[in-house]
Design a protein around this motif. Structure first.
Motif, PDB file in Angstrom:
ATOM      1  N   ASP A 224       1.626   3.380   2.358  1.00 36.74           N
ATOM      2  CA  ASP A 224       2.490   3.606   3.511  1.00 36.74           C
ATOM      3  C   ASP A 224       2.968   2.337   4.190  1.00 36.74           C
ATOM      4  OD1 ASP A 224       2.600   6.570   4.098  1.00 36.74           O
ATOM      5  OD2 ASP A 224       0.471   6.256   3.754  1.00 36.74           O
ATOM      6  N   ASP A 225       2.332   1.219   3.901  1.00 41.32           N
ATOM      7  CA  ASP A 225       2.720   0.009   4.612  1.00 41.32           C
ATOM      8  C   ASP A 225       2.534  -1.239   3.766  1.00 41.32           C
ATOM      9  OD1 ASP A 225      -0.101  -0.042   4.712  1.00 41.32           O
ATOM     10  OD2 ASP A 225      -0.065   0.939   6.654  1.00 41.32           O
TER      11      ASP A 225
ATOM     12  N   PRO B 170       4.723  -0.621   8.535  1.00 42.77           N
ATOM     13  CA  PRO B 170       4.922   0.644   7.827  1.00 42.77           C
ATOM     14  C   PRO B 170       6.315   0.666   7.184  1.00 42.77           C
ATOM     15  CG  PRO B 170       4.268   0.986  10.123  1.00 42.77           C
ATOM     16  CD  PRO B 170       4.609  -0.446   9.983  1.00 42.77           C
TER      17      PRO B 170
ATOM     18  N   ARG C 216       0.841  -1.184   0.000  1.00 49.97           N
ATOM     19  CA  ARG C 216       0.000   0.000   0.000  1.00 49.97           C
ATOM     20  C   ARG C 216       0.882   1.242   0.000  1.00 49.97           C
ATOM     21  NH1 ARG C 216      -4.775  -0.426   4.066  1.00 49.97           N
ATOM     22  NH2 ARG C 216      -3.140  -0.088   5.595  1.00 49.97           N
TER      23      ARG C 216
END
Lengths: 430, 161
Positions: free
Chosen positions: B82-83, B99, B80
């Motif tokens: 951010d993570d 993250p 994703r």
């Protein structure tokens, strides 16, 4: 390389480093002489003398080859006789600086400076031993001043405000109310039971149980020695902890480096309303057993309100109350602790509670969370339950876990935590 | 499960060849020992006992094969913004959120069987010992791409402790 600013350790260092070794040699030789039915005394004396000379020589050379220097950005330590080692500790990576005074060094007014850096491991610990006490304190001040920014001037006086100080009576009582009391009760019960069956059995029992009992008392005694005179002070660089009767230790926990906090409330302390607070700072390797135990407590024992105020101060803000209960069906999985299992979340912290005999509260600042996990074992899946973990760095406290939540709620919590930790990370600045 | 719906992302799976590896391992370390024992027992005590052991081995192997299949289906990962999300497990279901900014380093490992089939495992390490984000059975190209991307993202979003 310029020689500017380089300094040596205290000249008594070789003696202090060597005395343990000498003691060992002397003890070993002494034993030999006892067993070796009057072996040549002069030979023995020469052996001791020779060993002493060699040990002192080696330690002196090591001392001559060791130097340190503090620059604006790092601490530099060069050491080693055959294998030279040049270590650079970036001050920005510094997690905590401790001034440790082992008993013998303390008598001579010397101290050891211990640095804790990010990334833990015993090799990352960089001790400077030994320095005069003033030097150690001054060095500590300068290092912490450069990590926390321009708040502290170069000649900042240590005008620390005492926040909490633990009375000796309370400390001793709280320690006795743990292991020693339980051991005594168990021992008495077993003794009575054994005596009821056969009187001689009780005596045998007593003899067998004595070493265990002595062990429990030793552990308790050690803890009192370590946590004696515990004070928490607020200094410009962060919280400063001082404690210890024989080996005094003063630790500084820089502001904003706390990874996780745990509040413990043993069953037997409940009538007094006492709690114990433990803290985890990243990279705190702790090293050897006793120091590890010593660095754990933020507060060995205190009334709950005081402890909560201190925790709020360390984390910089009030904590959310852990109120959200788990569903009733969780009793099938955790019958004894179900009522204790609670969780609370706000925009900065996650708080969870658990425990049967000892109520344990874990607090994790969201900005420090390393990873989030959701797990569900076979029983939990059948009961539609799941556990949410917020993992933090550090060795002792592994973050916070919200056990046995409703599966859908746990999923929501995980998603919420993911979003909130992201924001908290950004806000906390790089 | 509802959990992974809440964490939306583009879920991907390990390569199908991972199934092959697990099946081969199952044959080597479960079925084969059972066969040997069955033959030995059969020779020493009689064909009936030998058959019994073989039957038991067949049942156990069958169950293991079913479990392997289900576990393969449970694996998933999603990159994703951010993570990284990783989910796995049937008996114990686990979902991890790591993250990028928390990543300390990334490992790519491959055993002998993996290498034969061109697969590798990517493991993310954070400063927390409890973090477990490891994805097995990625085609080598995908493993390298993932490693490089994670390393770049980790660099860009690195957050202090």
């Amino acid at each position: 390389m310029s020689d500017e600013g380089w300094r040596r350790l205290h000249p008594l260092t070789p003696l202090l480093r060597g005395w343990r070794f000498l003691l060992l040699v002397a003890a070993g030789l002494g034993q030999q002489s006892l067993r070796g039915d009057g072996l040549d005394r002069t030979y023995l004396g020469l052996a001791i003398l020779g060993a002493t000379a060699i040990a002192l020589l080696v330690a002196s050379v090591a001392w001559r080859r060791t130097r340190y220097r503090l620059t604006d950005t790092e601490l530099q330590v060069d050491s080693g006789v055959l294998q030279r080692r040049s270590r650079r500790v970036p001050l920005a990576r510094l997690q905590a600086v401790d001034v440790v005074r082992p008993l013998v060094a303390r008598v001579l007014g010397l101290a050891e400076l211990r640095l804790e850096v990010v990334g833990g491991g015993s090799s990352s610990e960089a001790p400077l031993s030994y320095l005069t006490e003033e030097d150690a304190q001054a060095l500590r001040h300068r290092m912490l001043a450069s990590t926390t920014g321009p708040t502290a001037g170069p000649a900042q006086a240590p005008a620390d405000a005492v926040l909490v100080s633990v009375p000796t009576g309370t400390l001793v009582a709280s320690v006795l109310l743990g292991g020693p009391l339980l051991a005594t009760i168990v021992l008495l019960l077993l003794l009575v039971g054994a005596a009821a069956v056969q009187a001689t059995a009780a005596v045998g029992f007593l003899v067998a149980a004595l070493p265990v009992y002595a062990g429990v008392v030793t552990v308790a005694g050690k803890r009192v020695l370590e946590e004696y005179g515990f004070t928490v002070e607020e200094s410009p660089q962060g919280l400063r902890l001082r404690h210890g009767l024989l080996d005094t230790r003063s630790q500084t926990i820089p502001q904003g480096r706390v990874q996780a906090i745990r509040i413990l409330e043993p069953l037997l302390w409940r009538p007094f309303g006492w709690v114990r607070v433990e803290v985890d700072v990243a990279g705190y390797s702790g090293g050897h057993g006793e120091q590890q135990a010593a660095t754990k407590a933020l507060l060995p024992v205190a009334p709950r309100a005081l402890a909560q105020a201190l925790v709020g101060r360390v984390l910089g803000g009030p904590l959310p109350a852990a109120v959200a209960p788990v569903p009733a069906r969780a009793a099938w999985r955790a019958p004894l602790s179900r009522r204790r299992l609670r969780a609370g979340l706000d925009h900065r912290h996650l708080v969870t509670t658990r425990g049967v005999l000892t109520t344990t509260t874990d607090v994790v600042p969201l900005a420090k969370v390393q990873s989030l996990r959701l797990t569900s074992g076979p029983w939990q899946q059948r009961l539609r339950l799941a556990t949410v973990h917020a993992d933090t760095a550090g060795r002792r406290l592994r973050g916070a876990q919200a056990h046995h939540r409703d599966a859908a709620e746990a999923g929501g919590l995980l998603a919420e935590l993911t979003a909130r930790t992201r924001v908290a990370r950004r806000d906390s600045g790089r | 499960m509802g959990v992974t719906d809440l964490l939306d992302g583009e879920w991907r799976r390990p390569a199908r060849a991972l199934l092959t590896i697990r099946r081969v391992e199952c044959g080597l370390f479960l079925a084969l020992p059972f066969l040997v024992v069955a033959v030995v027992v059969g020779v020493l005590t009689g064909p009936a006992q030998g058959t019994a052991v073989a039957a038991l081995g067949a049942v156990v192997t069958g169950l293991a094969l079913v479990s392997i299949r289900r576990r393969w289906h449970a694996w998933g990962y999603a990159e994703r913004d951010d993570d990284l999300l990783v989910r796995r497990g049937v008996l114990i279901r686990r979902t991890s959120v790591v993250p990028y900014g928390r990543m300390q380093y990334v490992d790519v490992t491959a055993g002998p069987l993996d290498r034969r089939l061109g697969l590798a495992r990517v493991t993310l390490h954070t400063a927390a010992a409890a973090s477990d984000a490891s994805i097995p059975g990625l085609p080598e190209a995908e493993a390298t791409r993932l490693r490089d991307r994670l390393a770049a993202l980790g660099e860009a979003r690195a957050a202090g402790l």
